[in-house]
Design an enzyme around this catalytic site. Structure first.
Site, PDB file in Angstrom:
ATOM      1  N   ARG A  89       0.869  -1.187   0.000  1.00 13.00           N
ATOM      2  CA  ARG A  89       0.000   0.000   0.000  1.00 13.00           C
ATOM      3  C   ARG A  89       0.899   1.227   0.000  1.00 13.00           C
ATOM      4  O   ARG A  89       1.729   1.402   0.884  1.00 13.00           O
ATOM      5  CB  ARG A  89      -0.982  -0.017   1.170  1.00 13.00           C
ATOM      6  CG  ARG A  89      -0.383  -0.043   2.544  1.00 13.00           C
ATOM      7  CD  ARG A  89      -1.459   0.111   3.608  1.00 13.00           C
ATOM      8  NE  ARG A  89      -0.997  -0.359   4.894  1.00 13.00           N
ATOM      9  CZ  ARG A  89      -0.197   0.320   5.714  1.00 13.00           C
ATOM     10  NH1 ARG A  89       0.221   1.524   5.354  1.00 13.00           N
ATOM     11  NH2 ARG A  89       0.185  -0.191   6.853  1.00 13.00           N
TER      12      ARG A  89
ATOM     13  N   HIS B  39      -2.213   3.304   6.188  1.00 13.53           N
ATOM     14  CA  HIS B  39      -3.208   2.261   6.457  1.00 13.53           C
ATOM     15  C   HIS B  39      -4.608   2.860   6.457  1.00 13.53           C
ATOM     16  O   HIS B  39      -5.539   2.288   5.912  1.00 13.53           O
ATOM     17  CB  HIS B  39      -2.911   1.617   7.814  1.00 13.53           C
ATOM     18  CG  HIS B  39      -3.978   0.690   8.289  1.00 13.53           C
ATOM     19  ND1 HIS B  39      -4.119  -0.581   7.790  1.00 13.53           N
ATOM     20  CD2 HIS B  39      -4.966   0.847   9.196  1.00 13.53           C
ATOM     21  CE1 HIS B  39      -5.144  -1.172   8.381  1.00 13.53           C
ATOM     22  NE2 HIS B  39      -5.671  -0.326   9.229  1.00 13.53           N
TER      23      HIS B  39
ATOM     24  N   TYR C 288       7.171   4.095  10.407  1.00 13.03           N
ATOM     25  CA  TYR C 288       7.631   2.704  10.454  1.00 13.03           C
ATOM     26  C   TYR C 288       8.103   2.152   9.104  1.00 13.03           C
ATOM     27  O   TYR C 288       8.487   1.002   9.012  1.00 13.03           O
ATOM     28  CB  TYR C 288       6.516   1.791  11.019  1.00 13.03           C
ATOM     29  CG  TYR C 288       5.189   1.898  10.287  1.00 13.03           C
ATOM     30  CD1 TYR C 288       4.924   1.117   9.166  1.00 13.03           C
ATOM     31  CD2 TYR C 288       4.204   2.783  10.721  1.00 13.03           C
ATOM     32  CE1 TYR C 288       3.713   1.211   8.495  1.00 13.03           C
ATOM     33  CE2 TYR C 288       2.987   2.878  10.056  1.00 13.03           C
ATOM     34  CZ  TYR C 288       2.749   2.095   8.955  1.00 13.03           C
ATOM     35  OH  TYR C 288       1.548   2.204   8.290  1.00 13.03           O
TER      36      TYR C 288
END
Length: 368
Positions: A259, A263, A272
């Site tokens: 992706r 999210h 991250y």
């Protein structure tokens, strides 16, 4: 089954072996490109709307379109798709009207669920899209149960269920696959493996070489496919669907993808994921790869892309404006449509709530 090869079809220049050219018709390639463009316009526009306070929530799917659209393209219109939450492309492939999608996201009076569901919790019976549930993984046993019913009734339908790789750590995942394997249900399980369950990397979720190899433990075929290669996804899913429809039982497919966005609107992937990692996956952009293929086979062009993008841009803006003009659902609808007979206790709660609501409105509009 260990060490499954990653199956790809498209070459870097968009070409493919002649044997694979017929996996999708020219019109289906054009339809997929059209849906990808619209998907990305919606991703960008709806993310902006959430930042402006006009939408409660949004989940992006940029980068995963080939997995989603390639899977949907392998089904018949009455084969149900049990969505996870990120599969907007399935709605676009089945040509669900934009107003219905926007009404659901806004939760206005034209929403089929009257705002009782969170945004992206779609439900369209006419297009064989059962309701999305918030708890991850619940859709997998549902798809399994539908497949079992279809088998018993002899309808010939195949159920497709999506999940992320994080959901593969949930109990519902294992329950569904075990049931599907034992009873040979016509169910296809597609894991969108984008590497992260929100911010948790895949390495913290499994010690196995892949998730697809779990299929062997449940007595079904398992495949790992290049999830950014729409033709490869269509090839693997097409064979799985044909096998399920002919009585061959379930299949587990792990689509390796990424992706490109967050999210959800509550996430910041820069915390991250490294820029280098994202740049490497950008090189495998599923839209650019399918676009190259469309140009290679002579069914797409830069001019057509520009025209399509401009047309959808205009239509999205005008449709959204129209949907935002619809009022919210009637407050009374909170107490309707669930129970056939309303109990006296619930009637009392409803009357008290509506009286309090009217008092709040009077206080709000009273001039000091």
């Amino acid at each position: 089954m260990a060490g499954l090869p990653l199956f790809s079809i498209l070459n870097e220049d968009g070409s493919c072996e002649e044997a694979y050219r017929g996996l999708l018709t020219d019109e289906e390639v054009r339809q997929a490109l059209d849906a990808m463009i619209l998907n990305r316009i919606l991703d960008r526009r709806l993310l902006m709307l959430q930042r402006q306070g006009r939408l409660a929530f949004w989940m992006t799917s940029r980068g995963e379109e080939a997995t989603i659209l390639g899977s949907a393209a392998s089904l018949l219109p009455d084969d149900p798709i049990f969505l996870s939450y990120r599969e907007l492309g399935c709605l676009l492939w089945r040509r669900i009207p934009l107003p219905l999608i926007f009404n659901q996201l806004i939760g206005n009076s034209r929403d089929l669920c009257l705002g009782r569901q969170m945004p992206v919790h779609y439900c369209y019976k006419e297009w064989a899209i059962p309701s999305v549930s918030s708890p991850v993984g619940t859709q997998l046993p549902h798809a399994c149960g539908f497949g079992y019913a279809a088998k018993m009734r002899g309808t010939g339908q195949v159920a497709l269920a999506f999940c992320g790789e994080g959901t593969a750590s949930e109990g519902d995942f294992h329950t569904a696959l075990n049931f599907a394997g034992v009873f040979a249900t016509p169910t296809i399980f597609v894991i969108r493996n984008n590497g992260y369950a929100i911010s948790t990397p895949e390495s913290s979720q499994t010690a196995a070489e892949s998730l697809a190899i779990r299929a062997e433990g449940y007595g079904m075929p398992g495949f790992q496919v290049d999830g950014n290669d729409l033709l490869a996804v269509a090839k693997v899913l097409g064979e799985a669907v044909a096998r399920a429809r002919s009585g061959g039982g379930p299949t587990l497919v792990e689509a390796m993808t990424y992706r490109m966005g967050p999210h959800s609107t509550a996430d910041d992937p820069s915390a991250y994921r490294s820029d280098d990692e994202a740049a490497e996956w950008n090189r495998l952009d599923p839209y650019e790869r399918l676009k190259s293929h469309g140009i290679w086979r002579g069914v797409w062009s830069e001019e057509e892309e520009a025209t399509t993008r401009a047309t959808w841009d205009e239509r999205v803006v005008s449709t959204l404006a129209e949907c935002e003009r619809h009022p919210p659902p009637r407050i009374e609808s909170l107490f309707e449509g669930v129970l056939e007979t309303v109990s006296p206790q619930l009637e009392a709660q409803r009357d008290a709530y509506l009286a309090a609501h009217r008092r709040r409105q009077q206080d709000e509009f009273e001039v000091p």
